[in-house]
Design a protein around this motif. Structure first.
Motif, PDB file in Angstrom:
ATOM      1  N   ASP A  59       0.826  -1.201   0.000  1.00 36.56           N
ATOM      2  CA  ASP A  59       0.000   0.000   0.000  1.00 36.56           C
ATOM      3  C   ASP A  59       0.858   1.248   0.000  1.00 36.56           C
ATOM      4  N   SER A  60       0.328   2.302  -0.611  1.00 39.15           N
ATOM      5  CA  SER A  60       1.026   3.579  -0.694  1.00 39.15           C
ATOM      6  C   SER A  60       0.247   4.661   0.040  1.00 39.15           C
ATOM      7  N   ILE A  61       1.008   5.586   0.613  1.00 36.88           N
ATOM      8  CA  ILE A  61       0.437   6.754   1.261  1.00 36.88           C
ATOM      9  C   ILE A  61       1.017   7.968   0.559  1.00 36.88           C
ATOM     10  N   GLU A  62       0.141   8.844   0.081  1.00 34.24           N
ATOM     11  CA  GLU A  62       0.594  10.071  -0.570  1.00 34.24           C
ATOM     12  C   GLU A  62       0.376  11.248   0.375  1.00 34.24           C
ATOM     13  N   PHE A  63       1.438  11.992   0.627  1.00 32.34           N
ATOM     14  CA  PHE A  63       1.372  13.158   1.493  1.00 32.34           C
ATOM     15  C   PHE A  63       1.282  14.416   0.639  1.00 32.34           C
ATOM     16  N   ASP A  64       0.617  15.431   1.162  1.00 26.45           N
ATOM     17  CA  ASP A  64       0.460  16.698   0.458  1.00 26.45           C
ATOM     18  C   ASP A  64       1.609  17.661   0.735  1.00 26.45           C
ATOM     19  N   VAL A  65       2.216  17.510   1.917  1.00 29.75           N
ATOM     20  CA  VAL A  65       3.235  18.464   2.365  1.00 29.75           C
ATOM     21  C   VAL A  65       4.485  17.700   2.795  1.00 29.75           C
ATOM     22  N   PRO A  66       5.672  18.153   2.366  1.00 30.52           N
ATOM     23  CA  PRO A  66       6.903  17.512   2.844  1.00 30.52           C
ATOM     24  C   PRO A  66       6.999  17.592   4.368  1.00 30.52           C
ATOM     25  N   GLY A  67       7.664  16.611   4.958  1.00 29.94           N
ATOM     26  CA  GLY A  67       7.862  16.610   6.400  1.00 29.94           C
ATOM     27  C   GLY A  67       8.119  15.219   6.929  1.00 29.94           C
ATOM     28  N   THR A  68       8.188  15.128   8.238  1.00 27.42           N
ATOM     29  CA  THR A  68       8.387  13.846   8.912  1.00 27.42           C
ATOM     30  C   THR A  68       7.070  13.441   9.554  1.00 27.42           C
ATOM     31  N   TYR A  69       6.669  12.209   9.305  1.00 29.06           N
ATOM     32  CA  TYR A  69       5.375  11.705   9.772  1.00 29.06           C
ATOM     33  C   TYR A  69       5.548  10.388  10.521  1.00 29.06           C
ATOM     34  N   ALA A  70       4.701  10.178  11.521  1.00 28.68           N
ATOM     35  CA  ALA A  70       4.645   8.906  12.239  1.00 28.68           C
ATOM     36  C   ALA A  70       3.530   8.066  11.620  1.00 28.68           C
ATOM     37  N   VAL A  71       3.881   6.899  11.130  1.00 25.14           N
ATOM     38  CA  VAL A  71       2.915   5.978  10.527  1.00 25.14           C
ATOM     39  C   VAL A  71       2.744   4.812  11.502  1.00 25.14           C
ATOM     40  N   GLU A  72       1.525   4.655  12.023  1.00 21.19           N
ATOM     41  CA  GLU A  72       1.246   3.608  12.998  1.00 21.19           C
ATOM     42  C   GLU A  72       0.663   2.384  12.301  1.00 21.19           C
ATOM     43  N   LEU A  73       1.235   1.216  12.593  1.00 19.71           N
ATOM     44  CA  LEU A  73       0.786  -0.050  12.020  1.00 19.71           C
ATOM     45  C   LEU A  73       0.177  -0.893  13.137  1.00 19.71           C
ATOM     46  N   GLN A  74      -1.047  -1.410  12.899  1.00 20.02           N
ATOM     47  CA  GLN A  74      -1.726  -2.229  13.900  1.00 20.02           C
ATOM     48  C   GLN A  74      -2.404  -3.417  13.229  1.00 20.02           C
ATOM     49  N   HIS A  75      -2.206  -4.583  13.820  1.00 17.85           N
ATOM     50  CA  HIS A  75      -2.849  -5.817  13.360  1.00 17.85           C
ATOM     51  C   HIS A  75      -2.916  -6.729  14.577  1.00 17.85           C
ATOM     52  N   HIS A  76      -4.017  -7.434  14.765  1.00 14.73           N
ATOM     53  CA  HIS A  76      -4.190  -8.211  15.987  1.00 14.73           C
ATOM     54  C   HIS A  76      -3.182  -9.352  16.149  1.00 14.73           C
ATOM     55  N   GLN A  77      -2.541  -9.777  15.065  1.00 12.81           N
ATOM     56  CA  GLN A  77      -1.541 -10.841  15.178  1.00 12.81           C
ATOM     57  C   GLN A  77      -0.112 -10.304  15.268  1.00 12.81           C
ATOM     58  N   TYR A  78       0.026  -8.971  15.278  1.00 10.02           N
ATOM     59  CA  TYR A  78       1.350  -8.343  15.288  1.00 10.02           C
ATOM     60  C   TYR A  78       1.435  -7.288  16.380  1.00 10.02           C
ATOM     61  N   LEU A  79       2.637  -7.092  16.908  1.00 11.57           N
ATOM     62  CA  LEU A  79       2.860  -6.028  17.872  1.00 11.57           C
ATOM     63  C   LEU A  79       2.708  -4.690  17.163  1.00 11.57           C
ATOM     64  N   ASP A  80       2.050  -3.737  17.798  1.00 11.45           N
ATOM     65  CA  ASP A  80       1.893  -2.408  17.203  1.00 11.45           C
ATOM     66  C   ASP A  80       3.267  -1.809  16.941  1.00 11.45           C
ATOM     67  N   GLU A  81       3.375  -1.078  15.842  1.00 14.49           N
ATOM     68  CA  GLU A  81       4.656  -0.478  15.465  1.00 14.49           C
ATOM     69  C   GLU A  81       4.416   0.904  14.891  1.00 14.49           C
ATOM     70  N   THR A  82       5.315   1.828  15.202  1.00 16.30           N
ATOM     71  CA  THR A  82       5.274   3.161  14.616  1.00 16.30           C
ATOM     72  C   THR A  82       6.538   3.349  13.791  1.00 16.30           C
ATOM     73  N   VAL A  83       6.348   3.724  12.518  1.00 19.48           N
ATOM     74  CA  VAL A  83       7.458   3.948  11.602  1.00 19.48           C
ATOM     75  C   VAL A  83       7.505   5.437  11.293  1.00 19.48           C
ATOM     76  N   GLU A  84       8.657   6.038  11.464  1.00 23.63           N
ATOM     77  CA  GLU A  84       8.821   7.455  11.146  1.00 23.63           C
ATOM     78  C   GLU A  84       9.347   7.569   9.711  1.00 23.63           C
ATOM     79  N   VAL A  85       8.657   8.370   8.890  1.00 24.88           N
ATOM     80  CA  VAL A  85       9.066   8.568   7.493  1.00 24.88           C
ATOM     81  C   VAL A  85       9.234  10.054   7.225  1.00 24.88           C
ATOM     82  N   THR A  86      10.199  10.378   6.397  1.00 30.06           N
ATOM     83  CA  THR A  86      10.415  11.766   5.986  1.00 30.06           C
ATOM     84  C   THR A  86      10.250  11.845   4.479  1.00 30.06           C
ATOM     85  N   VAL A  87       9.308  12.674   4.030  1.00 30.35           N
ATOM     86  CA  VAL A  87       9.061  12.837   2.605  1.00 30.35           C
ATOM     87  C   VAL A  87       9.466  14.259   2.202  1.00 30.35           C
ATOM     88  N   GLU A  88       9.920  14.386   0.958  1.00 26.01           N
ATOM     89  CA  GLU A  88      10.383  15.699   0.482  1.00 26.01           C
ATOM     90  C   GLU A  88       9.747  16.058  -0.839  1.00 26.01           C
TER      91      GLU A  88
END
Length: 122
Positions: free
Chosen positions: A93-122
């Motif tokens: 899956d893709s996420i399109e951002f409107d504004v450059p910056g650093t974002y926290a992307v939270e991933l959640q699934h009942h069979q997986y430990l929750d995870e936050t991924v930090e991404v920087t888009v320019e």
């Protein structure tokens, strides 16, 4: 004193209940061990006999192209949250951002430990 998990049809644990099965209604619950919690485990409902299983860690990668972040190999049904927006994934899956910056992307699934991924888009 015994411990029981209350869980959804997909195996997500709602809560752990402790008590004597002679005193509390345990129908629809499954007995679990001491170390089982709703944050670290799920109920494996794919087997003939249901049992608690430890949540996995996400084994995914992501790539960034301009303002677009693409996640690869997310388990189907993963909830992705970014700045209050939520989507359900089906694998890649893709996420399109409107504004450059650093974002926290939270991933959640009942069979997986929750995870936050930090991404920087320019």
């Amino acid at each position: 004193m015994s411990r029981y998990a209350d869980y959804a049809d997909n195996g997500e644990i709602f809560c752990i209940v402790e008590g004597d099965p002679e005193v509390i209604d345990v129908s629809g619950l499954i007995e679990v061990g001491e170390g089982v919690s709703d944050e670290t485990h799920y109920i494996d409902v794919a087997q003939a006999i249901y049992f608690a299983r430890r949540r996995h860690t996400f084994d995914t990668s992501h790539s960034i192209d301009g303002l677009t972040v693409t996640f690869s190999h997310l388990p189907k049904g993963t909830t992705v949250q970014v700045q209050g927006h939520e989507m359900l994934t089906d694998g890649d899956d893709s996420i399109e951002f409107d504004v450059p910056g650093t974002y926290a992307v939270e991933l959640q699934h009942h069979q997986y430990l929750d995870e936050t991924v930090e991404v920087t888009v320019e």
